[in-house]
Design a protein around this motif. Structure first.
Motif, PDB file in Angstrom:
ATOM      1  N   GLU A 429      -7.493 -20.979   7.274  1.00  0.00           N
ATOM      2  CA  GLU A 429      -7.090 -22.294   7.057  1.00  0.00           C
ATOM      3  C   GLU A 429      -6.950 -23.024   8.503  1.00  0.00           C
ATOM      4  O   GLU A 429      -7.190 -24.200   8.625  1.00  0.00           O
ATOM      5  N   LEU A 430      -6.854 -22.337   9.397  1.00  0.00           N
ATOM      6  CA  LEU A 430      -6.880 -23.025  10.935  1.00  0.00           C
ATOM      7  C   LEU A 430      -8.228 -23.390  11.333  1.00  0.00           C
ATOM      8  O   LEU A 430      -8.530 -24.416  11.802  1.00  0.00           O
ATOM      9  N   GLY A 431      -9.294 -22.663  10.751  1.00  0.00           N
ATOM     10  CA  GLY A 431     -10.684 -23.075  11.117  1.00  0.00           C
ATOM     11  C   GLY A 431     -11.060 -24.267  10.276  1.00  0.00           C
ATOM     12  O   GLY A 431     -11.602 -25.215  10.784  1.00  0.00           O
ATOM     13  N   ASP A 432     -10.269 -24.275   9.001  1.00  0.00           N
ATOM     14  CA  ASP A 432     -10.720 -25.436   8.051  1.00  0.00           C
ATOM     15  C   ASP A 432     -10.033 -26.760   9.037  1.00  0.00           C
ATOM     16  O   ASP A 432     -10.732 -27.851   8.922  1.00  0.00           O
ATOM     17  N   LEU A 433      -9.069 -26.755   9.407  1.00  0.00           N
ATOM     18  CA  LEU A 433      -8.410 -27.957  10.173  1.00  0.00           C
ATOM     19  C   LEU A 433      -9.253 -28.300  11.256  1.00  0.00           C
ATOM     20  O   LEU A 433      -9.426 -29.388  11.496  1.00  0.00           O
ATOM     21  N   LEU A 434      -9.608 -27.187  12.076  1.00  0.00           N
ATOM     22  CA  LEU A 434     -10.576 -27.389  13.342  1.00  0.00           C
ATOM     23  C   LEU A 434     -11.822 -28.189  13.125  1.00  0.00           C
ATOM     24  O   LEU A 434     -12.140 -29.176  13.667  1.00  0.00           O
ATOM     25  N   PHE A 435     -12.342 -27.783  11.886  1.00  0.00           N
ATOM     26  CA  PHE A 435     -13.461 -28.107  11.351  1.00  0.00           C
ATOM     27  C   PHE A 435     -13.333 -29.759  11.108  1.00  0.00           C
ATOM     28  O   PHE A 435     -14.227 -30.626  11.150  1.00  0.00           O
ATOM     29  N   ALA A 436     -12.254 -29.782  10.255  1.00  0.00           N
ATOM     30  CA  ALA A 436     -12.157 -31.272   9.784  1.00  0.00           C
ATOM     31  C   ALA A 436     -11.825 -32.370  10.962  1.00  0.00           C
ATOM     32  O   ALA A 436     -12.360 -33.702  10.824  1.00  0.00           O
ATOM     33  N   VAL A 437     -10.919 -31.799  12.105  1.00  0.00           N
ATOM     34  CA  VAL A 437     -10.644 -32.536  13.011  1.00  0.00           C
ATOM     35  C   VAL A 437     -11.903 -32.907  13.963  1.00  0.00           C
ATOM     36  O   VAL A 437     -12.143 -34.100  14.533  1.00  0.00           O
ATOM     37  N   SER A 438     -12.974 -32.013  14.029  1.00  0.00           N
ATOM     38  CA  SER A 438     -14.330 -32.391  14.619  1.00  0.00           C
ATOM     39  C   SER A 438     -15.015 -33.345  14.038  1.00  0.00           C
ATOM     40  O   SER A 438     -15.864 -33.921  14.849  1.00  0.00           O
ATOM     41  N   ASN A 439     -14.527 -33.574  12.864  1.00  0.00           N
ATOM     42  CA  ASN A 439     -15.395 -34.490  12.113  1.00  0.00           C
ATOM     43  C   ASN A 439     -14.824 -36.038  12.656  1.00  0.00           C
ATOM     44  O   ASN A 439     -15.607 -37.156  12.762  1.00  0.00           O
ATOM     45  N   ALA A 440     -13.558 -36.161  13.094  1.00  0.00           N
ATOM     46  CA  ALA A 440     -12.915 -37.286  13.584  1.00  0.00           C
ATOM     47  C   ALA A 440     -13.559 -37.847  14.806  1.00  0.00           C
ATOM     48  O   ALA A 440     -14.078 -38.955  15.138  1.00  0.00           O
ATOM     49  N   ALA A 441     -14.318 -36.785  15.592  1.00  0.00           N
ATOM     50  CA  ALA A 441     -15.041 -37.151  16.918  1.00  0.00           C
ATOM     51  C   ALA A 441     -16.281 -37.876  16.546  1.00  0.00           C
ATOM     52  O   ALA A 441     -16.645 -38.794  17.284  1.00  0.00           O
ATOM     53  N   ARG A 442     -16.714 -37.218  15.625  1.00  0.00           N
ATOM     54  CA  ARG A 442     -18.294 -37.840  15.271  1.00  0.00           C
ATOM     55  C   ARG A 442     -17.996 -39.437  14.713  1.00  0.00           C
ATOM     56  O   ARG A 442     -18.844 -40.111  15.091  1.00  0.00           O
ATOM     57  N   PHE A 443     -16.986 -39.864  14.038  1.00  0.00           N
ATOM     58  CA  PHE A 443     -16.861 -41.106  13.468  1.00  0.00           C
ATOM     59  C   PHE A 443     -16.581 -41.677  14.661  1.00  0.00           C
ATOM     60  O   PHE A 443     -16.522 -43.206  14.596  1.00  0.00           O
ATOM     61  N   ILE A 444     -15.829 -41.440  15.766  1.00  0.00           N
ATOM     62  CA  ILE A 444     -15.440 -42.431  16.890  1.00  0.00           C
ATOM     63  C   ILE A 444     -16.390 -42.250  18.123  1.00  0.00           C
ATOM     64  O   ILE A 444     -16.116 -42.843  19.224  1.00  0.00           O
ATOM     65  N   GLY A 445     -17.531 -41.716  17.838  1.00  0.00           N
ATOM     66  CA  GLY A 445     -18.548 -41.841  18.719  1.00  0.00           C
ATOM     67  C   GLY A 445     -18.453 -40.894  19.768  1.00  0.00           C
ATOM     68  O   GLY A 445     -19.011 -41.124  21.063  1.00  0.00           O
ATOM     69  N   THR A 446     -17.668 -39.391  19.818  1.00  0.00           N
ATOM     70  CA  THR A 446     -17.698 -38.922  20.917  1.00  0.00           C
ATOM     71  C   THR A 446     -17.790 -37.076  20.678  1.00  0.00           C
ATOM     72  O   THR A 446     -17.994 -37.190  19.150  1.00  0.00           O
ATOM     73  N   ASP A 447     -18.088 -36.355  21.365  1.00  0.00           N
ATOM     74  CA  ASP A 447     -18.311 -35.145  21.114  1.00  0.00           C
ATOM     75  C   ASP A 447     -16.900 -34.221  21.383  1.00  0.00           C
ATOM     76  O   ASP A 447     -16.119 -34.499  22.226  1.00  0.00           O
ATOM     77  N   PRO A 448     -16.442 -33.369  20.173  1.00  0.00           N
ATOM     78  CA  PRO A 448     -15.302 -32.876  20.413  1.00  0.00           C
ATOM     79  C   PRO A 448     -15.158 -31.983  21.584  1.00  0.00           C
ATOM     80  O   PRO A 448     -13.831 -31.852  22.093  1.00  0.00           O
ATOM     81  N   GLU A 449     -16.297 -31.344  22.022  1.00  0.00           N
ATOM     82  CA  GLU A 449     -16.105 -30.624  23.064  1.00  0.00           C
ATOM     83  C   GLU A 449     -15.807 -31.356  24.483  1.00  0.00           C
ATOM     84  O   GLU A 449     -14.858 -30.757  25.355  1.00  0.00           O
ATOM     85  N   VAL A 450     -16.264 -32.513  24.586  1.00  0.00           N
ATOM     86  CA  VAL A 450     -15.962 -33.636  25.611  1.00  0.00           C
ATOM     87  C   VAL A 450     -14.304 -33.843  25.598  1.00  0.00           C
ATOM     88  O   VAL A 450     -13.602 -33.895  26.319  1.00  0.00           O
ATOM     89  N   ALA A 451     -13.915 -34.260  24.255  1.00  0.00           N
ATOM     90  CA  ALA A 451     -12.615 -34.804  23.949  1.00  0.00           C
ATOM     91  C   ALA A 451     -11.658 -33.623  24.532  1.00  0.00           C
ATOM     92  O   ALA A 451     -10.735 -33.899  25.081  1.00  0.00           O
ATOM     93  N   LEU A 452     -11.790 -32.343  24.059  1.00  0.00           N
ATOM     94  CA  LEU A 452     -10.899 -31.187  24.169  1.00  0.00           C
ATOM     95  C   LEU A 452     -10.935 -30.919  25.739  1.00  0.00           C
ATOM     96  O   LEU A 452     -10.132 -30.614  26.310  1.00  0.00           O
ATOM     97  N   SER A 453     -12.299 -31.027  26.184  1.00  0.00           N
ATOM     98  CA  SER A 453     -12.473 -30.544  27.601  1.00  0.00           C
ATOM     99  C   SER A 453     -11.510 -31.612  28.575  1.00  0.00           C
ATOM    100  O   SER A 453     -10.704 -31.147  29.555  1.00  0.00           O
TER     101      SER A 453
END
Length: 505
Positions: A429-453
């Motif tokens: 369930e935690l993995g599903d949440l993280l996977f969904a959140v990473s989609n938000a990064a794509r929609f705002i035009g950034t890389d989730p790795e960069v955002a989390l970094s």
């Protein structure tokens, strides 16, 4: 006898160096053309009352040397075609016809196609005088380079280097800047003017930085860089890096380097990659230079291991990369165009598909998700998987759909935790949440790795601020409570990142 052109060399400038055959050919010619009158030997031709026509006016009527040379070659061929039968045109050029003489190369290429016979008679080259007057033996290793097309990648310090076609101070300045990419600013070089010509010869030894302060550059000028085996000159070359890595892996090299395998070096490659990323995040060019070198070493070691096995070497790696870059950029190296980065990316993807077709891979049978490295960090891999799926339309219409999915997955995670489900189910369930959140990064035009970094960096900066403030009070985080730390945390949020960074220095 059909149309014919005889090319003769006027030598380096000393009339005494003209051969008997060339003198006789000039004196017996019915029509003589010279590329330029700006040559010391021309005074002798005038003493012989030899009629000739020069092409100096063509230099003034064209914008570039290639245009000049093309016009000269075409003019000579036209005269050869339309002249009297049994007559031969003589074309006289400075130096040796086959040394740094573009017009002769054009004639060699075009005359056979036009049925025009071309004879080339040698002559003393400026190189003959260079070997004599500068006192070096070319068998030790020698290269002749054109100042107009000079590149630091062509210069090899372990070879004697003569740079010709240094017509003026502007060209000398370009040569200086190019050589400074390899040599120290004060490295001694030699400027030669009219070598071997009595009364005109000048040989000057100057530090490299003064190369464009020398006077007298012209048609008979050259620059000479003596060969050197000094290591500090070779340290800037790729060949030296390849040599060093080969030595390290040799039987007489480093015991640690000899023992390494692809598997043992695997973690080093990953670690060095992340250290480069850290320098990017910190905007630290000096440190980045060092870390990029460490990363390049890993590439060299892996390539060296394969070279020892006889499968490929680092030059094969470079060739493969060059081929790929050219093939996948038809809008740069081909006839296609790309008005923006999106169009360029489309070309890249199309050429990737074409590569697979050429290799015999059935593109229709390949999964859309193929091509993503198996061992990518999970968050980065999730982002790339979503991008590939989105390209074929498997995506939300807008970010509101992503927000709804995040809320749904958050609720499911909360429910799994509250109901005390198996830890494995909670992890999913935690993995599903993280996977969904990473989609938000794509929609705002950034890389989730960069955002989390960035968030990681912000957390570290603020936590260091907490530690610093407690130290100022004579305490540590171990003898304070969460309420106190939270209070300082809130204070840190009012400070700029720059101020927090300064406080931690």
């Amino acid at each position: 006898m059909g149309s014919a052109i005889i090319v003769v060399g006027l030598g380096s400038g000393n009339p005494d160096r003209l051969t008997v055959g060339i003198v006789r050919t000039l004196q017996q010619a019915s029509q003589v053309f010279v590329r330029t009158k700006e040559h010391p030997v021309m005074s002798v031709l005038e003493e012989w009352n030899l009629a000739y026509e020069s092409f100096d006016s063509i230099y003034e009527s064209h914008d570039s040397f290639p245009e000049v040379y093309d016009t000269i070659a075409n003019t000579l061929m036209e005269h050869a075609r339309t002249g009297e039968s049994h007559s031969e045109i003589v074309y006289a050029v400075p130096g040796h016809p086959m040394v740094a003489e573009s017009t002769v190369q054009l004639l060699r290429e075009r005359c056979p196609k036009e049925g025009i016979t071309l004879h080339v008679m040698g002559g003393e080259s400026f190189l003959d005088e260079a070997f004599t007057r500068l006192g070096f033996d070319p068998i030790e290793g020698f290269q002749l380079l054109d100042a107009a097309g000079l590149s630091s990648t062509l210069v090899q310090p372990q070879l004697h280097t003569v740079i010709g076609q240094v017509y003026d101070v502007f060209t000398a300045s370009d040569v200086k800047l190019c050589l400074m990419e390899l040599y120290p600013d004060d490295y001694p070089v030699i400027v030669g003017h009219a070598l071997g010509v009595e009364g005109l010869e000048s040989i000057l030894r100057v530090p490299l930085y003064e190369l464009d302060r020398v006077e007298g550059y012209g048609n008979l000028s050259l620059i000479y860089v003596p060969r050197s085996d000094e290591d500090h000159l070779r340290q800037r070359t790729f060949a030296r890096l390849h040599e060093i890595v080969s030595i390290l892996r040799s039987p007489d090299g480093c015991p640690w380097d000899r023992e390494q395998t692809h598997d043992s070096l695997r973690k080093n490659l990953i670690e060095e990659s992340y250290e480069v990323l850290e320098t990017i995040d910190e905007d630290d060019p000096e440190h980045m230079q060092e870390e990029l070198g460490d990363l390049l070493l890993q590439v060299m070691l892996h390539a060296q291991i394969e070279e020892e096995m006889g499968t490929f070497n680092v030059m094969d790696v470079i060739q493969g990369l060059n081929n790929k870059l050219i093939f996948r950029h038809p809008h740069v190296f081909g006839e296609n165009t790309a008005k923006d980065s999106e169009a360029a990316l489309q070309h890249w993807e199309q050429m990737k598909a074409e590569e697979k077709r050429i290799k015999g891979i059935d593109v229709q049978s390949v999964s859309v998700l193929d091509g993503i490295p198996r061992d990518l960090p999970a968050l980065m891999k999730a982002y790339k998987l979503q991008k590939k799926a989105a390209k074929v339309g498997f995506d939300w219409d807008n970010i509101e759909g992503v927000f709804a999915k995040v809320e749904e997955e958050l609720a499911e995670l909360r429910e799994a935790v509250e109901q005390g489900l198996d830890p494995a189910d909670q992890i999913l369930e935690l993995g599903d949440l993280l996977f969904a959140v990473s989609n938000a990064a794509r929609f705002i035009g950034t890389d989730p790795e960069v955002a989390l970094s960035k968030t990681n960096h912000k957390f570290m900066t603020r936590f260091h601020f907490i530690e610093e403030q407690l130290r100022n009070q004579g305490r540590t985080v171990l003898d304070s409570n969460v309420e106190e730390m939270e209070q300082i945390w809130q204070l840190s949020k009012t400070k700029s990142v720059e101020n927090l960074h300064d406080l931690n220095e």
